[in-house]
Design a protein around this motif. Structure first.
Motif, PDB file in Angstrom:
ATOM      1  N   PHE A 271       0.585  -1.426   0.149  1.00  0.00           N
ATOM      2  CA  PHE A 271       0.066   0.117  -0.084  1.00  0.00           C
ATOM      3  C   PHE A 271       0.804   1.222  -0.069  1.00  0.00           C
ATOM      4  O   PHE A 271       0.423   2.148  -0.582  1.00  0.00           O
ATOM      5  CB  PHE A 271      -0.806  -0.208   1.323  1.00  0.00           C
ATOM      6  CG  PHE A 271      -1.967  -0.953   0.918  1.00  0.00           C
ATOM      7  CD1 PHE A 271      -3.248  -0.695   0.371  1.00  0.00           C
ATOM      8  CD2 PHE A 271      -1.872  -2.260   1.665  1.00  0.00           C
ATOM      9  CE1 PHE A 271      -4.271  -1.731   0.301  1.00  0.00           C
ATOM     10  CE2 PHE A 271      -2.953  -3.266   1.613  1.00  0.00           C
ATOM     11  CZ  PHE A 271      -4.090  -2.992   0.715  1.00  0.00           C
ATOM     12  N   LEU A 272       2.172   1.312   0.706  1.00  0.00           N
ATOM     13  CA  LEU A 272       2.974   2.234   0.719  1.00  0.00           C
ATOM     14  C   LEU A 272       3.582   2.595  -0.663  1.00  0.00           C
ATOM     15  O   LEU A 272       3.543   3.887  -1.140  1.00  0.00           O
ATOM     16  CB  LEU A 272       4.051   2.211   1.671  1.00  0.00           C
ATOM     17  CG  LEU A 272       3.605   2.214   2.965  1.00  0.00           C
ATOM     18  CD1 LEU A 272       4.836   1.915   4.173  1.00  0.00           C
ATOM     19  CD2 LEU A 272       3.100   3.710   3.714  1.00  0.00           C
ATOM     20  N   ALA A 273       3.847   1.352  -1.438  1.00  0.00           N
ATOM     21  CA  ALA A 273       4.375   1.525  -2.529  1.00  0.00           C
ATOM     22  C   ALA A 273       3.418   2.001  -3.627  1.00  0.00           C
ATOM     23  O   ALA A 273       3.636   2.947  -4.458  1.00  0.00           O
ATOM     24  CB  ALA A 273       4.804   0.092  -3.102  1.00  0.00           C
ATOM     25  N   ILE A 274       2.159   1.576  -3.614  1.00  0.00           N
ATOM     26  CA  ILE A 274       1.060   2.253  -4.383  1.00  0.00           C
ATOM     27  C   ILE A 274       0.996   3.566  -4.189  1.00  0.00           C
ATOM     28  O   ILE A 274       0.723   4.368  -5.357  1.00  0.00           O
ATOM     29  CB  ILE A 274      -0.186   1.359  -4.440  1.00  0.00           C
ATOM     30  CG1 ILE A 274      -0.010  -0.055  -4.825  1.00  0.00           C
ATOM     31  CG2 ILE A 274      -1.275   2.001  -5.002  1.00  0.00           C
ATOM     32  CD1 ILE A 274      -1.162  -0.894  -4.334  1.00  0.00           C
ATOM     33  N   THR A 275       0.952   4.040  -2.953  1.00  0.00           N
ATOM     34  CA  THR A 275       0.717   5.464  -2.706  1.00  0.00           C
ATOM     35  C   THR A 275       1.994   6.372  -3.355  1.00  0.00           C
ATOM     36  O   THR A 275       1.676   7.178  -3.968  1.00  0.00           O
ATOM     37  CB  THR A 275       0.630   5.807  -0.862  1.00  0.00           C
ATOM     38  OG1 THR A 275      -0.248   4.728  -0.353  1.00  0.00           O
ATOM     39  CG2 THR A 275       0.493   7.069  -0.915  1.00  0.00           C
ATOM     40  N   PHE A 276       3.117   5.695  -3.108  1.00  0.00           N
ATOM     41  CA  PHE A 276       4.361   6.659  -3.956  1.00  0.00           C
ATOM     42  C   PHE A 276       4.022   6.581  -5.433  1.00  0.00           C
ATOM     43  O   PHE A 276       4.271   7.698  -5.849  1.00  0.00           O
ATOM     44  CB  PHE A 276       5.556   5.710  -3.262  1.00  0.00           C
ATOM     45  CG  PHE A 276       6.661   6.464  -4.107  1.00  0.00           C
ATOM     46  CD1 PHE A 276       7.292   7.548  -3.354  1.00  0.00           C
ATOM     47  CD2 PHE A 276       7.271   5.802  -4.942  1.00  0.00           C
ATOM     48  CE1 PHE A 276       8.313   8.039  -4.076  1.00  0.00           C
ATOM     49  CE2 PHE A 276       8.545   6.471  -5.797  1.00  0.00           C
ATOM     50  CZ  PHE A 276       9.001   7.526  -5.193  1.00  0.00           C
ATOM     51  N   ILE A 277       3.890   5.464  -5.671  1.00  0.00           N
ATOM     52  CA  ILE A 277       3.784   5.305  -7.556  1.00  0.00           C
ATOM     53  C   ILE A 277       2.467   6.296  -7.768  1.00  0.00           C
ATOM     54  O   ILE A 277       2.788   7.021  -8.897  1.00  0.00           O
ATOM     55  CB  ILE A 277       3.582   4.051  -7.824  1.00  0.00           C
ATOM     56  CG1 ILE A 277       4.872   3.178  -7.540  1.00  0.00           C
ATOM     57  CG2 ILE A 277       3.182   3.872  -9.401  1.00  0.00           C
ATOM     58  CD1 ILE A 277       4.740   1.394  -7.868  1.00  0.00           C
ATOM     59  N   VAL A 278       1.406   6.380  -7.158  1.00  0.00           N
ATOM     60  CA  VAL A 278       0.201   6.992  -7.597  1.00  0.00           C
ATOM     61  C   VAL A 278       0.577   8.716  -7.577  1.00  0.00           C
ATOM     62  O   VAL A 278       0.421   9.273  -8.636  1.00  0.00           O
ATOM     63  CB  VAL A 278      -0.872   6.880  -6.596  1.00  0.00           C
ATOM     64  CG1 VAL A 278      -2.005   7.827  -6.882  1.00  0.00           C
ATOM     65  CG2 VAL A 278      -1.580   5.353  -7.087  1.00  0.00           C
ATOM     66  N   TYR A 279       1.387   8.993  -6.447  1.00  0.00           N
ATOM     67  CA  TYR A 279       1.740  10.374  -6.432  1.00  0.00           C
ATOM     68  C   TYR A 279       2.733  10.702  -7.435  1.00  0.00           C
ATOM     69  O   TYR A 279       2.751  11.878  -7.679  1.00  0.00           O
ATOM     70  CB  TYR A 279       1.931  10.677  -4.946  1.00  0.00           C
ATOM     71  CG  TYR A 279       0.882  11.061  -4.131  1.00  0.00           C
ATOM     72  CD1 TYR A 279       0.629  12.499  -3.752  1.00  0.00           C
ATOM     73  CD2 TYR A 279       0.001  10.308  -3.625  1.00  0.00           C
ATOM     74  CE1 TYR A 279      -0.735  12.815  -3.031  1.00  0.00           C
ATOM     75  CE2 TYR A 279      -1.329  10.744  -2.946  1.00  0.00           C
ATOM     76  CZ  TYR A 279      -1.502  11.920  -2.674  1.00  0.00           C
ATOM     77  OH  TYR A 279      -2.433  12.305  -1.850  1.00  0.00           O
ATOM     78  N   ALA A 280       3.593   9.926  -7.751  1.00  0.00           N
ATOM     79  CA  ALA A 280       4.530  10.103  -8.578  1.00  0.00           C
ATOM     80  C   ALA A 280       4.101  10.209  -9.845  1.00  0.00           C
ATOM     81  O   ALA A 280       4.547  10.941 -10.809  1.00  0.00           O
ATOM     82  CB  ALA A 280       5.791   9.025  -8.731  1.00  0.00           C
ATOM     83  N   LEU A 281       2.890   9.852 -10.365  1.00  0.00           N
ATOM     84  CA  LEU A 281       2.033   9.716 -11.676  1.00  0.00           C
ATOM     85  C   LEU A 281       1.500  11.041 -11.720  1.00  0.00           C
ATOM     86  O   LEU A 281       1.010  11.342 -13.027  1.00  0.00           O
ATOM     87  CB  LEU A 281       1.490   8.814 -11.884  1.00  0.00           C
ATOM     88  CG  LEU A 281       2.367   7.241 -12.120  1.00  0.00           C
ATOM     89  CD1 LEU A 281       1.398   6.030 -12.445  1.00  0.00           C
ATOM     90  CD2 LEU A 281       3.219   7.446 -13.413  1.00  0.00           C
ATOM     91  N   LEU A 282       0.674  11.675 -10.422  1.00  0.00           N
ATOM     92  CA  LEU A 282      -0.136  12.724 -10.611  1.00  0.00           C
ATOM     93  C   LEU A 282       0.649  13.796 -11.432  1.00  0.00           C
ATOM     94  O   LEU A 282       1.720  14.105 -10.884  1.00  0.00           O
ATOM     95  CB  LEU A 282      -0.353  13.156  -9.237  1.00  0.00           C
ATOM     96  CG  LEU A 282      -1.300  12.122  -8.727  1.00  0.00           C
ATOM     97  CD1 LEU A 282      -1.789  12.693  -7.187  1.00  0.00           C
ATOM     98  CD2 LEU A 282      -2.608  11.839  -9.268  1.00  0.00           C
ATOM     99  N   PRO A 283      -0.202  14.714 -12.085  1.00  0.00           N
ATOM    100  CA  PRO A 283       0.373  15.753 -12.835  1.00  0.00           C
ATOM    101  C   PRO A 283       0.611  17.009 -11.656  1.00  0.00           C
ATOM    102  O   PRO A 283      -0.230  17.238 -10.950  1.00  0.00           O
ATOM    103  CB  PRO A 283      -0.624  16.141 -14.020  1.00  0.00           C
ATOM    104  CG  PRO A 283      -1.877  15.490 -13.463  1.00  0.00           C
ATOM    105  CD  PRO A 283      -1.510  14.242 -12.695  1.00  0.00           C
ATOM    106  N   ASP A 284       1.243  17.953 -12.104  1.00  0.00           N
ATOM    107  CA  ASP A 284       1.262  19.035 -11.452  1.00  0.00           C
ATOM    108  C   ASP A 284       1.519  18.929  -9.915  1.00  0.00           C
ATOM    109  O   ASP A 284       0.536  19.876  -9.114  1.00  0.00           O
ATOM    110  CB  ASP A 284      -0.002  20.059 -11.881  1.00  0.00           C
ATOM    111  CG  ASP A 284      -0.136  20.222 -13.232  1.00  0.00           C
ATOM    112  OD1 ASP A 284       0.928  20.501 -13.866  1.00  0.00           O
ATOM    113  OD2 ASP A 284      -1.057  20.393 -13.714  1.00  0.00           O
ATOM    114  N   LYS A 285       2.505  18.270  -9.265  1.00  0.00           N
ATOM    115  CA  LYS A 285       2.469  18.204  -8.006  1.00  0.00           C
ATOM    116  C   LYS A 285       2.942  19.405  -7.232  1.00  0.00           C
ATOM    117  O   LYS A 285       3.694  20.155  -7.695  1.00  0.00           O
ATOM    118  CB  LYS A 285       3.455  16.928  -7.736  1.00  0.00           C
ATOM    119  CG  LYS A 285       2.909  15.553  -8.085  1.00  0.00           C
ATOM    120  CD  LYS A 285       4.000  14.424  -7.716  1.00  0.00           C
ATOM    121  CE  LYS A 285       5.061  14.322  -8.868  1.00  0.00           C
ATOM    122  NZ  LYS A 285       4.620  14.113 -10.198  1.00  0.00           N
ATOM    123  N   ASN A 286       2.544  19.465  -6.062  1.00  0.00           N
ATOM    124  CA  ASN A 286       2.843  20.632  -5.228  1.00  0.00           C
ATOM    125  C   ASN A 286       3.937  20.080  -4.208  1.00  0.00           C
ATOM    126  O   ASN A 286       4.256  18.866  -4.039  1.00  0.00           O
ATOM    127  CB  ASN A 286       1.787  21.152  -4.514  1.00  0.00           C
ATOM    128  CG  ASN A 286       0.839  20.404  -4.022  1.00  0.00           C
ATOM    129  OD1 ASN A 286       1.353  19.435  -3.343  1.00  0.00           O
ATOM    130  ND2 ASN A 286      -0.372  20.595  -3.555  1.00  0.00           N
TER     131      ASN A 286
END
Length: 500
Positions: A185-200
């Motif tokens: 779940f931690l790995a998925i959370t990291f991957i999802v946020y890495a893929l999100l556009p326009d990160k703050n």
């Protein structure tokens, strides 16, 4: 539940990480295999009277390691057992070559290793096959102990069924299992946020926090489940585990500080440039990586240069086990830092809650205006979300520290009570996933990223957020409302960075 999963995990690790012995000749004096490890639940009487056998854990040439794994010995020293009569009267030395006096097989119970350097763990093997300990005056039959050669003659003894030590081991197993469940779940959370556009900045900090926590869990599980001998690799993974946990605490602190800073200085955040965000992330990184690095160097110097090896305050990483010694070392070098960070985070949380409440009161005066009422309702939802975030961002560590302290002070007499809380804390990664990832907004942004990658621009635009200029917006919707004073304040999002 966690204990059942723990047993399943150990079984899977035994099957997949090591070669399982199918028809191992346990009584063979000469090894006919090139394997360096084996694992088997079987045991074999090599020719002695059952009640007078001396129990060896692994076949000749192998020694018992963690998780009931037998590792091939690198030493050519012969396996020898001094025998005694009437408890402490020396009789003779029994050679491992005299295999007919032995029963070979790993214990089926939960067991612990006697410490040769601790006078309380002194033992004497009797001619009748029993192990006798002068510290408690108790004799253990060959179904309750086994011997092997690990830098000298080593004995493993079954826990008493109701002992506090057994409850502590069960708690560690449950906690390790929870960490194993959390890691995907931690790995998925990291991957999802890495893929999100326009990160703050907030999202980058969350990514680093999740990554360091994942590495800490991974390394601690390796220590608990995988065979590691007291050597350089053991010491290295011990220090890396401590560094990863400490770094995760400090990145947690960064996130809580940044949330407070955003709400308390909302007007200065609005209109922030990306260059300033990168600069601030750089300062945060120096703090969140630099301070733990200094602490780890200090721990290393204390262990190797300044503290006596037998001191109760010596970290003893890699001595007996690959992580911190239980007791004072765990307090000084892990839980004290974690406790101070938690206190700081609770202060930031309280200040932020006060700021949110103030904004709610201001917007409540505008509830009769439909547009303002809509903004008020969204603000109410975000306030509730922040409470969830605060829980996920560290309050559960408080119960971890409390349970450790109670177990330490009571010699784990009440460890059974804390098994549930320790297991829930270890499942922290699951909570993070459902709070930060399992949301419609997040999946919508992922779809937008996917369609943009595939060149389906029209579908990407249909997902929303298609502004031609980049924005620095978090995964939840953002609004800016006008307060009764006419000032513009971030109402709906924890981080609002509309770059203009």
């Amino acid at each position: 539940m966690c204990l059942l999963l723990s047993m399943l995990v150990k079984l899977l690790l035994t099957v997949f990480l090591f070669q399982t012995c199918q028809s191992e000749d346990l009584c063979s004096v000469i090894s006919h295999t090139n394997r360096t490890t084996y694992s088997t639940k079987s045991q074999e009487n090599c020719g002695c009277a059952e009640t007078r056998c001396i129990r060896k854990c692994c076949k000749l040439g192998f020694a018992l390691q963690k998780n009931k794994i037998c590792l091939k010995r690198t030493s050519d020293e012969p396996f020898q057992v001094p025998l005694y009569i009437k408890h402490t009267s020396f009789s003779t030395i029994l050679s491992g070559r005299n295999i007919s006096r032995f029963k070979v097989g790993i214990l089926k119970c939960k067991f612990f290793k006697l410490d040769r350097d601790n006078p309380e763990d002194a033992f004497f093997i009797q001619e009748n096959g029993d192990l006798w300990m002068p510290s408690n005056g108790k004799s253990y039959g060959n179904g309750e102990y086994c011997l092997d050669e690990r830098n000298g003659l080593t004995a493993f003894v079954c826990f008493d069924n109701n002992s506090s030590e057994l409850q502590e081991v069960l708690a560690e197993d449950a906690e390790s299992t929870g960490m194993l469940i959390s890691m995907p779940f931690l790995a998925i959370t990291f991957i999802v946020y890495a893929l999100l556009p326009d990160k703050n900045l907030y999202q980058y900090a969350l990514m680093i926090y999740v990554l360091t926590l994942f590495l800490a869990y991974l390394q601690l599980v390796l220590i608990n489940y995988i065979t590691l001998i007291e050597n350089e690799a053991c010491i290295l993974i011990g220090y890396l585990t401590l560094f990863s946990f400490t770094t995760s605490f400090f990145w947690l602190n960064v996130i809580c500080f940044d949330i407070w800073f955003t709400f308390s200085r909302g007007r200065s955040i609005v209109g922030g440039r990306r260059s300033s965000e990168i600069k601030k992330l750089g300062f945060y990184s120096i703090y969140a990586f630099g301070v733990p690095l200094v602490l780890i160097i200090l721990v290393y110097l204390l262990q190797t240069e300044f503290l006596d090896p037998l001191s109760i305050h010596n970290p003893k990483i890699g001595k007996g086990k690959c992580f911190l010694e239980t007791g004072w070392p765990s307090l000084w070098y892990l839980y004290l830092e974690a406790g101070l960070i938690i206190i700081a985070n609770l202060v930031f949380f309280s200040w932020t809650a006060v700021s949110i409440r103030k904004v709610k009161k201001e917007t409540a005066m505008l509830k009769h205006n439909d547009s303002k009422r809509h903004a008020y309702e969204k603000s109410q939802k975000k306030f509730n979300l922040f409470i969830k975030l605060a829980f996920a961002m560290g309050i559960n560590w408080s119960t971890e520290i409390i349970s450790w302290f109670v177990n330490w002070q009571t010699d784990s007499a009440y460890s059974k009570i804390w098994i549930v809380t320790d297991c829930v804390n270890a499942l922290y990664g699951v909570f993070i996933f459902f709070i930060f990832v399992f949301k419609k907004k997040t999946w919508r942004l992922l779809k937008r990223r996917y369609y943009a990658f595939r060149g389906k621009v029209y579908l990407a635009h249909s997902m929303g957020g298609t502004s031609s200029r980049p924005t620095n917006i978090s995964t939840t919707e953002s609004t800016v409302t006008t307060t009764v004073n006419g000032a513009r304040r971030p109402e709906d999002n924890i981080l609002l960075h509309d770059r203009r």
